[in-house]
Design a protein around this motif. Structure first.
Motif, mmCIF file in Angstrom:
data_model
loop_
_atom_site.group_PDB
_atom_site.id
_atom_site.type_symbol
_atom_site.label_atom_id
_atom_site.label_comp_id
_atom_site.label_asym_id
_atom_site.label_seq_id
_atom_site.Cartn_x
_atom_site.Cartn_y
_atom_site.Cartn_z
ATOM 1 N N VAL A 305 -2.677 -0.394 8.954
ATOM 2 C CA VAL A 305 -1.700 -0.817 7.949
ATOM 3 C C VAL A 305 -0.513 0.142 7.952
ATOM 4 O O VAL A 305 -0.585 1.262 8.467
ATOM 5 N N SER A 306 0.583 -0.325 7.360
ATOM 6 C CA SER A 306 1.809 0.485 7.326
ATOM 7 C C SER A 306 1.527 1.861 6.733
ATOM 8 O O SER A 306 1.935 2.887 7.279
ATOM 9 N N SER A 307 0.849 1.891 5.599
ATOM 10 C CA SER A 307 0.438 3.138 4.948
ATOM 11 C C SER A 307 -0.564 2.777 3.866
ATOM 12 O O SER A 307 -0.376 1.777 3.150
ATOM 13 N N ALA A 308 -1.607 3.578 3.721
ATOM 14 C CA ALA A 308 -2.581 3.295 2.653
ATOM 15 C C ALA A 308 -1.915 3.297 1.285
ATOM 16 O O ALA A 308 -2.296 2.534 0.392
ATOM 17 N N SER A 309 -0.897 4.138 1.132
ATOM 18 C CA SER A 309 -0.239 4.241 -0.175
ATOM 19 C C SER A 309 0.587 3.002 -0.523
ATOM 20 O O SER A 309 1.118 2.905 -1.632
ATOM 21 N N HIS A 310 0.692 2.080 0.414
ATOM 22 C CA HIS A 310 1.412 0.829 0.137
ATOM 23 C C HIS A 310 0.533 -0.203 -0.576
ATOM 24 O O HIS A 310 0.983 -1.307 -0.850
ATOM 25 N N PHE A 311 -0.731 0.177 -0.846
ATOM 26 C CA PHE A 311 -1.669 -0.781 -1.435
ATOM 27 C C PHE A 311 -2.304 -0.180 -2.691
ATOM 28 O O PHE A 311 -2.719 0.981 -2.696
ATOM 29 N N THR A 312 -2.385 -1.004 -3.727
ATOM 30 C CA THR A 312 -2.934 -0.561 -5.008
ATOM 31 C C THR A 312 -4.065 -1.506 -5.426
ATOM 32 O O THR A 312 -3.926 -2.725 -5.302
ATOM 33 N N THR A 313 -5.164 -0.925 -5.905
ATOM 34 C CA THR A 313 -6.241 -1.749 -6.464
ATOM 35 C C THR A 313 -6.144 -1.739 -7.986
ATOM 36 O O THR A 313 -5.701 -0.754 -8.601
ATOM 37 N N ALA A 319 -5.018 1.043 -12.424
ATOM 38 C CA ALA A 319 -4.456 0.853 -11.079
ATOM 39 C C ALA A 319 -4.702 2.119 -10.272
ATOM 40 O O ALA A 319 -4.509 3.235 -10.773
ATOM 41 N N ARG A 320 -5.163 1.931 -9.045
ATOM 42 C CA ARG A 320 -5.431 3.085 -8.178
ATOM 43 C C ARG A 320 -4.802 2.840 -6.816
ATOM 44 O O ARG A 320 -5.111 1.827 -6.163
ATOM 45 N N VAL A 321 -3.970 3.771 -6.381
ATOM 46 C CA VAL A 321 -3.357 3.665 -5.052
ATOM 47 C C VAL A 321 -4.376 4.118 -4.005
ATOM 48 O O VAL A 321 -5.066 5.125 -4.191
ATOM 49 N N CYS A 322 -4.474 3.373 -2.914
ATOM 50 C CA CYS A 322 -5.458 3.700 -1.876
ATOM 51 C C CYS A 322 -5.077 4.983 -1.152
ATOM 52 O O CYS A 322 -3.899 5.246 -0.895
ATOM 53 N N MET A 337 -11.200 -6.103 4.443
ATOM 54 C CA MET A 337 -10.410 -4.909 4.172
ATOM 55 C C MET A 337 -11.223 -3.962 3.310
ATOM 56 O O MET A 337 -11.879 -4.391 2.361
ATOM 57 N N THR A 338 -11.191 -2.696 3.643
ATOM 58 C CA THR A 338 -11.879 -1.686 2.844
ATOM 59 C C THR A 338 -10.871 -0.622 2.440
ATOM 60 O O THR A 338 -10.331 0.089 3.295
ATOM 61 N N GLY A 339 -10.595 -0.524 1.156
ATOM 62 C CA GLY A 339 -9.679 0.480 0.657
ATOM 63 C C GLY A 339 -10.444 1.632 0.030
ATOM 64 O O GLY A 339 -11.428 1.412 -0.686
#
Lengths: 367, 58
Positions: A305-313, A319-322, A337-339
């Motif tokens: 992926v572009s960056s893990a920090s581009h995805f939030t759960t 809310a938690r940024v991966c 997908m596993t974050g």
């Protein structure tokens, strides 16, 4: 052409079903560029898809020449708005024997069975395309079969400075196979740079024949001869029969879906919206699945992926940024997908979403 | 393809091999164990060359 001849040609077109769904090429009008509309510095790496969907760069020995490959805007060709453009950015006038540069379109065997006449023979087919260049430029169009004995045929075309249509008819052939499977059946190549290993013989223009390397690209010029050099191609069509009929335009949506059998970005265009529902399998991860539609050619490779920090759960009211994220695929129609996130209670559920337009989650099943 | 790393990848159970973490042309990828996958085929060819091995998972 006499009326009788015109009628004969029309009869051949009807006999060969060259009306409706006739174009075997995907993205022939160069409308789809999921990866990037423009890629610079191309030419150093073999077997890559830098820009337009379904168009690969294939190399022999690597040249010092480099180019930009892009989806150009067409304003001067009736019926077309895009083209594949090659723009030389680093010249190479010292061409080693083994150097080669081809722009390739690889056709899956399952998608070209209408060319098969029997298990060891093929029908005639015709390839056509529109092209223009900054100056008169000799290129070779090659059709190469992966299976069987008679595999290769080429045609030399001198591209002018205005759009024109170029065609090559491949005669019916024996000892030629197109297996009914998801591997490469036919590869269409535009040869735009090559050394004597590929140009030292006599171009094989008459029929599909066993491959002789020196006969594949004889007579071409080099796109790397000058940084002034450009080449644009669009309207690529491959159809059964010995007649090039008008280009078959398909809708953008149809072409996009056809391309997604080979490549797609799972989060393209959904920034800030739910990408997948997730379950916390353990205290530090969030796991979600994607049903892949259309079904891909084979189990796809997941590109980081572009960056893990581009995805939030989002789960349990927070809310938690991966901090890490990985995609795996298990079949042509399913991916997971596993974050990795900070501590959460296992068994909770929630969702994951991109938090920026820069987020990418790409999978590929290219040939 | 320029392959510079290949290492088996385990499922969430920590035991089952589900793919290969690899770096191809400078890009990190997870490749499935599918003999028709283009990158998997390339890794198998790469692994036949002396000194190239697919590392065990951690």
């Amino acid at each position: 052409m006499t009326k009788a001849a015109e009628l004969a040609k029309m009869g051949e077109v009807l006999t060969n079903s060259q009306i409706g769904r006739k174009n075997i090429i995907t993205n022939g009008a160069m409308q789809i560029s999921q990866r990037s509309a423009s890629a610079t510095g191309v030419g150093a790496t073999d077997n890559v898809y830098p820009s337009l969907d379904r168009y690969a760069v294939s190399l022999g020995a690597t040249s010092a020449g480099r180019f930009t490959m892009s989806q150009s805007v067409v304003t001067d060709l009736n019926g077309f708005s895009n083209a594949l453009k090659i723009d030389c950015t680093t010249a190479d006038t010292s061409v080693a024997a083994g150097e080669a540069l081809m722009i390739q379109h690889r056709i899956e065997g399952l998608s070209c069975q209408q060319i098969k006449a029997s298990s060891t023979s093929t029908n005639a087919y015709t390839i056509s395309f529109y092209a223009k260049s900054n100056a008169s430029r000799a290129i070779v169009l090659e059709s190469k079969h992966t299976e069987g004995t008679n595999q290769q045929i080429s045609s030399l075309h001198t591209i002018g400075t205005s759009w024109a249509r170029y065609t090559m008819t491949v005669p019916a052939s024996s000892s030629t196979e197109i297996d009914n499977d998801n591997t490469t059946g036919i590869t269409i190549s535009f040869w735009i740079h090559a050394g004597t290993t590929y140009t030292g013989g006599t171009l094989n223009t008459t029929s599909l024949a066993a491959t002789t390397q020196a006969n594949r690209a004889a007579g071409i010029g080099s796109i790397f001869a000058s940084t002034d050099n450009t080449l644009e191609i669009t309207g690529l069509q491959l159809e059964v029969g010995s007649v090039a009929t008008p280009f078959e335009h398909r809708s953008f949506g149809e072409e996009l879906v056809l391309c997604q059998r080979y490549f797609r970005d799972l989060c393209s265009g959904i920034n800030g919206s739910v990408l997948s529902l997730v379950t916390h399998y353990a205290t530090t991860n969030a796991v979600g699945t994607f049903v892949l539609s259309p079904v891909m050619r084979t189990t796809p490779t997941a590109i980081a992926v572009s960056s893990a920090s581009h995805f939030t759960t989002y789960s349990a009211g927070a809310a938690r940024v991966c901090s890490a994220i990985a995609t795996d695929s298990f079949a042509p129609n399913i991916a997971r997908m596993t974050g990795i996130i900070s501590s959460i209670t296992a068994g909770y559920s929630g969702w994951i979403q991109p938090n920026t337009t820069s987020a990418t989650m790409q999978i590929t099943a290219e040939l | 393809m320029n392959i510079t790393k290949a290492k088996y990848r385990l499922d969430l159970d920590g035991k089952t091999k589900i793919g290969i973490e690899t770096t191809i042309n400078g890009i990190n990828m997870n490749v499935p164990l599918d003999p028709q996958n283009t990158e998997y085929i390339a890794i198998q060819e790469w692994a036949k060359i002396d000194d190239n091995t697919i590392e065990d998972a951690d």
